[in-house]
Scaffold this motif. Structure first.
Motif, mmCIF file in Angstrom:
data_model
loop_
_atom_site.group_PDB
_atom_site.id
_atom_site.type_symbol
_atom_site.label_atom_id
_atom_site.label_comp_id
_atom_site.label_asym_id
_atom_site.label_seq_id
_atom_site.Cartn_x
_atom_site.Cartn_y
_atom_site.Cartn_z
ATOM 1 N N LEU A 7 -55.860 -31.696 -33.726
ATOM 2 C CA LEU A 7 -57.086 -31.235 -33.074
ATOM 3 C C LEU A 7 -58.196 -31.000 -34.094
ATOM 4 C CD1 LEU A 7 -55.764 -28.750 -30.363
ATOM 5 C CD2 LEU A 7 -56.944 -30.913 -29.990
ATOM 6 N N GLY A 8 -57.872 -30.415 -35.222
ATOM 7 C CA GLY A 8 -58.867 -30.194 -36.276
ATOM 8 C C GLY A 8 -59.398 -31.508 -36.831
ATOM 9 N N ALA A 9 -58.503 -32.475 -37.033
ATOM 10 C CA ALA A 9 -58.928 -33.778 -37.548
ATOM 11 C C ALA A 9 -59.842 -34.481 -36.549
ATOM 12 C CB ALA A 9 -57.716 -34.645 -37.869
ATOM 13 N N CYS A 10 -59.526 -34.389 -35.268
ATOM 14 C CA CYS A 10 -60.364 -35.002 -34.231
ATOM 15 C C CYS A 10 -61.735 -34.317 -34.168
ATOM 16 C CB CYS A 10 -59.680 -34.934 -32.877
ATOM 17 S SG CYS A 10 -58.286 -36.060 -32.729
ATOM 18 N N ALA A 11 -61.744 -32.998 -34.262
ATOM 19 C CA ALA A 11 -63.013 -32.276 -34.234
ATOM 20 C C ALA A 11 -63.869 -32.650 -35.444
ATOM 21 C CB ALA A 11 -62.772 -30.780 -34.202
ATOM 22 N N LEU A 12 -63.243 -32.745 -36.610
ATOM 23 C CA LEU A 12 -63.957 -33.132 -37.814
ATOM 24 C C LEU A 12 -64.503 -34.551 -37.691
ATOM 25 C CD1 LEU A 12 -64.769 -32.182 -40.640
ATOM 26 C CD2 LEU A 12 -62.630 -33.176 -41.471
ATOM 27 N N LEU A 13 -63.729 -35.446 -37.126
ATOM 28 C CA LEU A 13 -64.166 -36.824 -36.922
ATOM 29 C C LEU A 13 -65.373 -36.881 -35.993
ATOM 30 C CD1 LEU A 13 -63.588 -39.864 -37.391
ATOM 31 C CD2 LEU A 13 -62.201 -39.777 -35.312
ATOM 32 N N VAL A 14 -65.346 -36.113 -34.914
ATOM 33 C CA VAL A 14 -66.471 -36.088 -33.974
ATOM 34 C C VAL A 14 -67.723 -35.545 -34.663
ATOM 35 C CG1 VAL A 14 -67.341 -34.946 -31.900
ATOM 36 C CG2 VAL A 14 -65.090 -35.991 -31.887
ATOM 37 N N ALA B 278 -73.021 -36.600 -36.952
ATOM 38 C CA ALA B 278 -73.980 -36.465 -38.046
ATOM 39 C C ALA B 278 -74.494 -37.834 -38.487
ATOM 40 C CB ALA B 278 -73.342 -35.731 -39.213
ATOM 41 N N VAL B 279 -73.617 -38.804 -38.590
ATOM 42 C CA VAL B 279 -74.029 -40.163 -38.963
ATOM 43 C C VAL B 279 -74.991 -40.720 -37.923
ATOM 44 C CG1 VAL B 279 -73.193 -42.536 -39.238
ATOM 45 C CG2 VAL B 279 -72.010 -40.656 -40.371
ATOM 46 N N PHE B 280 -74.683 -40.516 -36.656
ATOM 47 C CA PHE B 280 -75.549 -41.000 -35.570
ATOM 48 C C PHE B 280 -76.934 -40.360 -35.659
ATOM 49 C CE2 PHE B 280 -77.231 -40.325 -31.279
ATOM 50 C CZ PHE B 280 -77.362 -41.644 -30.871
ATOM 51 N N ILE B 281 -76.986 -39.053 -35.869
ATOM 52 C CA ILE B 281 -78.266 -38.345 -35.922
ATOM 53 C C ILE B 281 -79.081 -38.783 -37.138
ATOM 54 C CG2 ILE B 281 -79.285 -36.072 -36.308
ATOM 55 C CD1 ILE B 281 -77.161 -34.952 -34.433
ATOM 56 N N VAL B 282 -78.436 -38.952 -38.282
ATOM 57 C CA VAL B 282 -79.146 -39.378 -39.487
ATOM 58 C C VAL B 282 -79.706 -40.785 -39.306
ATOM 59 C CG1 VAL B 282 -78.831 -40.022 -41.908
ATOM 60 C CG2 VAL B 282 -77.930 -37.857 -41.062
ATOM 61 N N ARG B 283 -78.916 -41.681 -38.760
ATOM 62 C CA ARG B 283 -79.403 -43.050 -38.552
ATOM 63 C C ARG B 283 -80.554 -43.086 -37.554
ATOM 64 N NH1 ARG B 283 -74.741 -47.291 -37.766
ATOM 65 N NH2 ARG B 283 -76.522 -48.640 -38.025
ATOM 66 N N LYS B 284 -80.459 -42.282 -36.496
ATOM 67 C CA LYS B 284 -81.528 -42.215 -35.505
ATOM 68 C C LYS B 284 -82.802 -41.643 -36.139
ATOM 69 C CE LYS B 284 -81.459 -42.353 -30.931
ATOM 70 N NZ LYS B 284 -81.415 -43.543 -30.127
#
Length: 117
Positions: A13-20, A25-31
């Motif tokens: 669950l922690g790994a999935c949350a970190l991945l999301v 963050a990548v999506f927001i930076v690219r946008k």
């Protein structure tokens, strides 16, 4: 269920949350980068080369208007006169645009706009 299965579930669950979070963050930076690029393009379209570089003055070309802060040391009567002249020019320009706009739309003209009052 053994105790290590709970550890495995929480790690997953922690790994999935970190991945999301990372993907978000990548999506927001690219946008944001695309938005800034579009803003720069539109800024260039609105103000094309109005700030040409001049090697003689070591940077930007001099502006057409007076230097900032020059009104502080100017004669008050002269500044008042320049302000009144500019105000009259702006008023006449507005009137000319209004007359032209009404003529294009076929609307009746104001006698004050035509100078007949």
């Amino acid at each position: 269920m053994p105790w290590w299965s709970w550890v495995l579930i929480w790690v997953a669950l922690g790994a999935c949350a970190l991945l999301v979070l990372v993907l978000g963050a990548v999506f927001i930076v690219r946008k944001g980068l695309r938005t800034m690029e579009a803003f720069g393009t539109e800024l260039e379209r609105v103000m094309p080369s109005s700030r040409a570089l001049d090697p003689d003055d070591g940077g930007l070309a001099p502006s057409a208007g007076p230097a900032p802060g020059s009104a502080v040391f100017a004669d008050p009567a002269q500044v008042r006169r320049e302000y009144a002249e500019g105000r009259e020019e702006r008023r006449l320009a507005r009137r000319d645009r209004r007359v032209q706009r009404r003529a294009l739309r076929g609307q009746p003209q104001s006698l004050a706009d035509l100078g007949l009052d």
